[in-house]
Design a protein around this motif. Sequence first.
Motif, mmCIF file in Angstrom:
data_model
loop_
_atom_site.group_PDB
_atom_site.id
_atom_site.type_symbol
_atom_site.label_atom_id
_atom_site.label_comp_id
_atom_site.label_asym_id
_atom_site.label_seq_id
_atom_site.Cartn_x
_atom_site.Cartn_y
_atom_site.Cartn_z
ATOM 1 N N CYS A 134 0.693 -1.285 0.426
ATOM 2 C CA CYS A 134 0.496 -0.002 -0.126
ATOM 3 C C CYS A 134 0.742 0.912 -0.090
ATOM 4 C CB CYS A 134 -0.735 0.060 1.551
ATOM 5 S SG CYS A 134 -0.186 0.150 2.956
ATOM 6 N N TYR A 136 2.346 2.068 2.331
ATOM 7 C CA TYR A 136 3.199 2.571 3.557
ATOM 8 C C TYR A 136 4.908 2.784 3.638
ATOM 9 C CZ TYR A 136 3.990 2.004 8.971
ATOM 10 O OH TYR A 136 3.958 2.632 9.910
ATOM 11 N N VAL A 153 -0.593 -2.145 8.187
ATOM 12 C CA VAL A 153 -2.396 -1.302 7.032
ATOM 13 C C VAL A 153 -2.701 -2.251 6.284
ATOM 14 C CG1 VAL A 153 -2.934 0.573 5.459
ATOM 15 C CG2 VAL A 153 -1.330 1.192 7.061
HETATM 16 ZN ZN ZN Z 1 0.699 -2.361 3.684
#
Ligand code: ZN
Lengths: 169, 106
Positions: A134, A136, A153
Motif C-alpha cells: 500500500c 506505507y 495498514v
Molecule cells: Zn501496506
Amino acid sequence: MAKVGQPRSVFLHLEEYEVIRLCDFENLNHHEAARVMDVSRPTLTRIYAKARAKIADALVTGKQIIIEGGKIYFDSEWYKCNVCGCLFNQPEKSVTPEKCPLCGSGSIVNYVPVDDSTQVTRRAPSDICVCPGCGYEREHEPSRRCKDEECPVCGSHLIRKNNLLAKDI
Amino acid sequence: MKVAITSTGQSLESKLDQRFGRCAFFVIYDTETGGVEILPNPNKDAEEGAGPASVQLVASKEVEKIVSGEFGYKIKSLLDSLRIQMVVYKEPEKTVKSVIDMLNKQ
Ligand SMILES: [Zn+2]
Ligand SMILES: [Zn+2]
C-alpha cells in the motif's frame, strides 16, 4: 521487429502518460494541461515531447508500452472497513465514501498509513522501510529486519526502500 | 459496474489470488448483468512490469474496481490516475464466488 537483446519495452512515466491523456485524449491545450498538472508550461512541453518520442519508438519498433509510477499528482486516501476488514481507497477525489465497496457496510474509518511523511521523504532510501502493498513508509529500525515486519495498514511484509525496484508483485 | 477479482484458477470456486500483477487469472464481474469473463494473466511470469501491464489489461476491460490481496508499490498512483478503486482483501482462503456474493449483497 525488436532484435534479441534489445529492450522490448518502453517505460512511460506516469506524468508522461498523464500529459498524453490530457493533451491527446481529453484534448486540453498545453496551457490548460500545465495548470491541471501544476507544472510550468515549458515543463509540460518538455514532458509532452518526451512522451511522444517514447510512444513513437514503441509504435515503430514494436515495443510494449509499460506505464511506470512517476511524480504523483493526486494521492487518494485509504479507508478500512470494520466489518469485512478490507482496505480501500477512494479514487474520486471529491467523493467521501459512505459504505464499504466490498461488503456494503457503513462502518468504515479513514486510514492514515504515514504519520510523518514529510520527514520520511527526506531520508535516504536505505533508511526507510516501505510496504509493497500500500505504500506505507516508516523509518528503518537498525535492530530489526524489515522483511520480518508486517505493514500495520495492509499486512504485507515490509522491504527496504532501496530494494524496491526489484520487487514487483 | 465491472469489477476485476484476482483469482488463482479459472473457476469461481478458485481462491482469491493474493497478488495483483502476477495473479493467475482475472475474473471480470459485471455487477449489473451478472456476466463473468475469466482472463488468463499474460503477465503472470513477466520479469518486469507485471503490475503496470496488468493495470493496462484490466483498464482495457473498463473495470472500475479491483479486489486483490496486495497491489504492489507504484500501482496505487497509476490506479489513482485511472480512477480505478483498489480493494485490498487479505483473505487467501476466500473464493472468487464468495467475493462476488459480497458485491451482490449491496
Ligand atoms: Zn501496506
Ligand atoms: Zn466491508
